[in-house]
Design a protein around this motif. Structure first.
Motif, PDB file in Angstrom:
ATOM      1  N   MET A   1       0.869  -1.272   0.137  1.00 25.04           N
ATOM      2  CA  MET A   1      -0.268  -0.180   0.223  1.00 25.04           C
ATOM      3  C   MET A   1       0.713   1.461  -0.167  1.00 25.04           C
ATOM      4  SD  MET A   1      -2.906  -1.191   2.578  1.00 25.04           S
ATOM      5  CE  MET A   1      -1.997  -2.371   3.359  1.00 25.04           C
ATOM      6  N   LEU A   2       2.011   1.696   1.041  1.00 24.01           N
ATOM      7  CA  LEU A   2       2.749   2.107   0.130  1.00 24.01           C
ATOM      8  C   LEU A   2       3.910   2.822  -0.558  1.00 24.01           C
ATOM      9  CD1 LEU A   2       4.851   1.667   3.883  1.00 24.01           C
ATOM     10  CD2 LEU A   2       3.093   3.541   4.200  1.00 24.01           C
ATOM     11  N   THR A   3       3.996   1.789  -1.870  1.00 22.60           N
ATOM     12  CA  THR A   3       3.625   1.593  -2.789  1.00 22.60           C
ATOM     13  C   THR A   3       2.982   2.141  -3.608  1.00 22.60           C
ATOM     14  OG1 THR A   3       2.796  -0.533  -3.466  1.00 22.60           O
ATOM     15  CG2 THR A   3       5.840  -0.405  -2.551  1.00 22.60           C
ATOM     16  N   LEU A   4       1.906   2.469  -3.685  1.00 14.78           N
ATOM     17  CA  LEU A   4       0.565   3.128  -4.063  1.00 14.78           C
ATOM     18  C   LEU A   4       0.743   4.638  -3.605  1.00 14.78           C
ATOM     19  CD1 LEU A   4      -1.514   2.987  -6.374  1.00 14.78           C
ATOM     20  CD2 LEU A   4      -2.735   2.329  -4.465  1.00 14.78           C
ATOM     21  N   ALA A   5       0.969   4.942  -2.381  1.00 16.22           N
ATOM     22  CA  ALA A   5       0.918   6.131  -1.885  1.00 16.22           C
ATOM     23  C   ALA A   5       1.980   6.981  -2.810  1.00 16.22           C
ATOM     24  CB  ALA A   5       0.626   6.126  -0.790  1.00 16.22           C
ATOM     25  N   SER A   6       3.288   6.429  -2.293  1.00  7.11           N
ATOM     26  CA  SER A   6       4.196   6.589  -3.635  1.00  7.11           C
ATOM     27  C   SER A   6       3.534   6.863  -4.922  1.00  7.11           C
ATOM     28  CB  SER A   6       5.711   5.832  -2.978  1.00  7.11           C
ATOM     29  OG  SER A   6       5.561   5.639  -1.686  1.00  7.11           O
ATOM     30  N   LYS A   7       3.276   6.243  -5.506  1.00  6.18           N
ATOM     31  CA  LYS A   7       3.143   6.343  -6.600  1.00  6.18           C
ATOM     32  C   LYS A   7       2.385   7.653  -7.683  1.00  6.18           C
ATOM     33  CE  LYS A   7       1.297   4.122 -11.057  1.00  6.18           C
ATOM     34  NZ  LYS A   7       1.036   5.251 -11.337  1.00  6.18           N
TER      35      LYS A   7
ATOM     36  N   LYS B   1      -6.865   7.581  -4.199  1.00  6.58           N
ATOM     37  CA  LYS B   1      -6.297   9.185  -3.616  1.00  6.58           C
ATOM     38  C   LYS B   1      -7.064   7.527  -2.280  1.00  6.58           C
ATOM     39  CE  LYS B   1      -4.186  12.003  -5.501  1.00  6.58           C
ATOM     40  NZ  LYS B   1      -4.087  13.301  -7.111  1.00  6.58           N
ATOM     41  N   LEU B   2      -8.706   8.099  -2.954  1.00  3.75           N
ATOM     42  CA  LEU B   2      -9.440   7.468  -1.677  1.00  3.75           C
ATOM     43  C   LEU B   2      -9.167   6.449  -1.510  1.00  3.75           C
ATOM     44  CD1 LEU B   2     -12.949   8.522  -3.453  1.00  3.75           C
ATOM     45  CD2 LEU B   2     -11.874   9.800  -1.527  1.00  3.75           C
ATOM     46  N   LEU B   3      -8.964   5.290  -2.080  1.00  4.78           N
ATOM     47  CA  LEU B   3      -8.428   3.785  -1.024  1.00  4.78           C
ATOM     48  C   LEU B   3      -7.435   4.363  -0.331  1.00  4.78           C
ATOM     49  CD1 LEU B   3      -9.609   1.795  -4.440  1.00  4.78           C
ATOM     50  CD2 LEU B   3     -11.078   2.392  -2.694  1.00  4.78           C
ATOM     51  N   VAL B   4      -6.137   4.797  -1.264  1.00  4.49           N
ATOM     52  CA  VAL B   4      -5.090   4.560   0.367  1.00  4.49           C
ATOM     53  C   VAL B   4      -5.998   5.462   1.318  1.00  4.49           C
ATOM     54  CG1 VAL B   4      -2.987   5.610   0.783  1.00  4.49           C
ATOM     55  CG2 VAL B   4      -3.321   5.000  -1.780  1.00  4.49           C
ATOM     56  N   LYS B   5      -6.799   5.996   1.499  1.00  2.00           N
ATOM     57  CA  LYS B   5      -7.145   6.370   2.893  1.00  2.00           C
ATOM     58  C   LYS B   5      -8.171   5.537   3.321  1.00  2.00           C
ATOM     59  CE  LYS B   5      -6.675  11.444   1.428  1.00  2.00           C
ATOM     60  NZ  LYS B   5      -7.149  12.702   1.245  1.00  2.00           N
TER      61      LYS B   5
ATOM     62  N   PHE C   1      -5.488  -8.631   0.308  1.00  5.23           N
ATOM     63  CA  PHE C   1      -4.445  -7.491  -1.473  1.00  5.23           C
ATOM     64  C   PHE C   1      -3.296  -8.402  -1.950  1.00  5.23           C
ATOM     65  CE2 PHE C   1      -6.578  -4.133   1.715  1.00  5.23           C
ATOM     66  CZ  PHE C   1      -7.198  -3.639   1.047  1.00  5.23           C
ATOM     67  N   PRO C   2      -4.191  -9.014  -2.915  1.00  7.86           N
ATOM     68  CA  PRO C   2      -3.209 -10.114  -3.536  1.00  7.86           C
ATOM     69  C   PRO C   2      -2.218  -9.168  -4.248  1.00  7.86           C
ATOM     70  CG  PRO C   2      -5.876 -10.570  -3.981  1.00  7.86           C
ATOM     71  CD  PRO C   2      -5.815  -9.402  -3.637  1.00  7.86           C
ATOM     72  N   ASP C   3      -2.596  -7.874  -4.205  1.00 10.70           N
ATOM     73  CA  ASP C   3      -1.423  -7.327  -4.883  1.00 10.70           C
ATOM     74  C   ASP C   3      -1.806  -6.056  -3.929  1.00 10.70           C
ATOM     75  OD1 ASP C   3       0.184  -5.386  -6.576  1.00 10.70           O
ATOM     76  OD2 ASP C   3      -0.680  -5.917  -8.652  1.00 10.70           O
ATOM     77  N   PRO C   4      -0.758  -5.216  -3.843  1.00 10.86           N
ATOM     78  CA  PRO C   4      -0.770  -4.348  -2.506  1.00 10.86           C
ATOM     79  C   PRO C   4      -0.845  -2.928  -3.159  1.00 10.86           C
ATOM     80  CG  PRO C   4       1.390  -5.811  -2.561  1.00 10.86           C
ATOM     81  CD  PRO C   4       0.479  -6.265  -2.972  1.00 10.86           C
ATOM     82  N   ASN C   5      -0.228  -3.298  -5.221  1.00 11.02           N
ATOM     83  CA  ASN C   5      -0.422  -1.986  -5.744  1.00 11.02           C
ATOM     84  C   ASN C   5      -1.898  -2.108  -6.633  1.00 11.02           C
ATOM     85  OD1 ASN C   5       2.091  -0.968  -5.649  1.00 11.02           O
ATOM     86  ND2 ASN C   5       3.041  -2.800  -6.737  1.00 11.02           N
ATOM     87  N   LYS C   6      -2.827  -2.194  -5.914  1.00 11.28           N
ATOM     88  CA  LYS C   6      -4.229  -2.652  -6.814  1.00 11.28           C
ATOM     89  C   LYS C   6      -5.074  -2.450  -5.831  1.00 11.28           C
ATOM     90  CE  LYS C   6      -2.735  -4.239 -11.353  1.00 11.28           C
ATOM     91  NZ  LYS C   6      -3.144  -5.422 -12.021  1.00 11.28           N
ATOM     92  N   LEU C   7      -5.245  -1.441  -5.144  1.00 10.72           N
ATOM     93  CA  LEU C   7      -6.457  -1.190  -4.163  1.00 10.72           C
ATOM     94  C   LEU C   7      -7.438  -1.279  -4.283  1.00 10.72           C
ATOM     95  CD1 LEU C   7      -4.921   1.034  -1.942  1.00 10.72           C
ATOM     96  CD2 LEU C   7      -4.557  -0.801  -1.003  1.00 10.72           C
ATOM     97  N   HIS C   8      -8.036  -1.208  -5.057  1.00 12.22           N
ATOM     98  CA  HIS C   8      -9.080  -1.549  -6.303  1.00 12.22           C
ATOM     99  C   HIS C   8      -9.440  -3.125  -5.870  1.00 12.22           C
ATOM    100  CE1 HIS C   8      -6.675  -1.812  -9.738  1.00 12.22           C
ATOM    101  NE2 HIS C   8      -7.870  -2.477 -10.407  1.00 12.22           N
ATOM    102  N   TYR C   9      -8.875  -4.407  -6.107  1.00 17.91           N
ATOM    103  CA  TYR C   9      -9.398  -5.610  -5.895  1.00 17.91           C
ATOM    104  C   TYR C   9      -8.913  -6.448  -4.487  1.00 17.91           C
ATOM    105  CZ  TYR C   9     -10.005 -10.140  -6.578  1.00 17.91           C
ATOM    106  OH  TYR C   9      -9.952 -11.616  -6.472  1.00 17.91           O
ATOM    107  N   PHE C  10      -9.608  -6.902  -3.281  1.00 19.65           N
ATOM    108  CA  PHE C  10      -9.436  -7.473  -3.138  1.00 19.65           C
ATOM    109  C   PHE C  10     -10.359  -8.385  -2.023  1.00 19.65           C
ATOM    110  CE2 PHE C  10     -12.476  -4.065  -0.962  1.00 19.65           C
ATOM    111  CZ  PHE C  10     -12.509  -3.989   0.277  1.00 19.65           C
ATOM    112  N   GLN C  11      -9.968  -9.276  -1.084  1.00 23.93           N
ATOM    113  CA  GLN C  11     -11.155 -10.477  -1.544  1.00 23.93           C
ATOM    114  C   GLN C  11     -11.060 -10.375   0.320  1.00 23.93           C
ATOM    115  OE1 GLN C  11      -8.008 -13.453  -2.276  1.00 23.93           O
ATOM    116  NE2 GLN C  11      -9.515 -14.032  -4.089  1.00 23.93           N
ATOM    117  N   LEU C  12     -12.158 -10.334   1.126  1.00 24.79           N
ATOM    118  CA  LEU C  12     -12.497 -10.763   2.590  1.00 24.79           C
ATOM    119  C   LEU C  12     -13.007 -12.102   3.091  1.00 24.79           C
ATOM    120  CD1 LEU C  12     -13.494  -8.842   4.761  1.00 24.79           C
ATOM    121  CD2 LEU C  12     -15.360  -8.840   3.970  1.00 24.79           C
TER     122      LEU C  12
END
Length: 185
Positions: A1-7, A35-39, A56-67
């Motif tokens: 997730m930090l990588t997405l915020a940095s990106k 930006k919304l998803l990071v928060k 999160f299978p891919d921490p750079n894709k916060l728009h897809y996750f499993q619960l």
């Protein structure tokens, strides 16, 4: 997730002032979603119900996750239920798309994974549907509550399961337990 915020920060710096290019509108919309998803993901992870786990299978894709929801009371206690959530580009104006991946005998979830939860509806007559003020945390808490206080036999999506409960509660419980043993361990 930090990588997405940095990106996101890096991309903002590279883009500079916004151009009036129509092609950049879709890019800007995705950027707003991300930006919304990071928060929201940070808030979600800090406030998860004890019966839920997010992956999160891919921490750079916060728009897809499993619960994963593991109810600790009620009919579904002892089961482990997987949900897939995909957040569309137009988020937060439209709700995320959620599907139950675990086969379940439930009045508000079909055996194919469709879910009847009012806050997942884009348009709702009763006013309890999706609104831009809702967040991923609301979705997770709502899904978790489908196994307890939001379990609704009066407004079912799976009519057969609801009628089964009305006809014979003990047999309904037995079928739920059978489904848990077969599909939710």
């Amino acid at each position: 997730m930090l990588t997405l915020a940095s990106k996101l920060k890096r991309d903002d710096g590279v883009r500079g002032p916004r151009a009036s290019n129509p092609a950049s509108d879709s890019t800007r919309r995705v950027s707003v979603r991300d930006k919304l998803l990071v928060k929201e993901v940070a808030d979600l992870e800090a406030n998860l119900p004890c019966t839920c786990k997010v992956n999160f299978p891919d921490p750079n894709k916060l728009h897809y996750f499993q619960l994963t929801v593991t109810p600790d009371e009620g009919y579904y206690q002892g089961g482990k239920f997987q949900f897939e959530t995909e957040v569309p580009d137009a988020y937060n104006m439209v709700p995320p798309k959620v599907k139950c991946l675990t086969r379940i005998w439930h009045p508000n979830i079909t055996e194919t994974g469709e879910i009847c939860l009012s806050l997942l509806r884009e348009h709702s007559i009763d006013g309890t549907g999706w609104a831009p003020t809702r967040t991923l945390k609301d979705i997770v808490w709502g899904l978790n509550s489908l196994f307890t206080d939001l379990l609704n036999f009066d407004d079912p999506l799976n009519i057969e399961a609801a009628e089964h409960h009305l006809r014979d509660k003990d047999d309904f419980r037995n079928k739920v337990e059978d489904y848990i043993k077969r599909y939710a361990r």
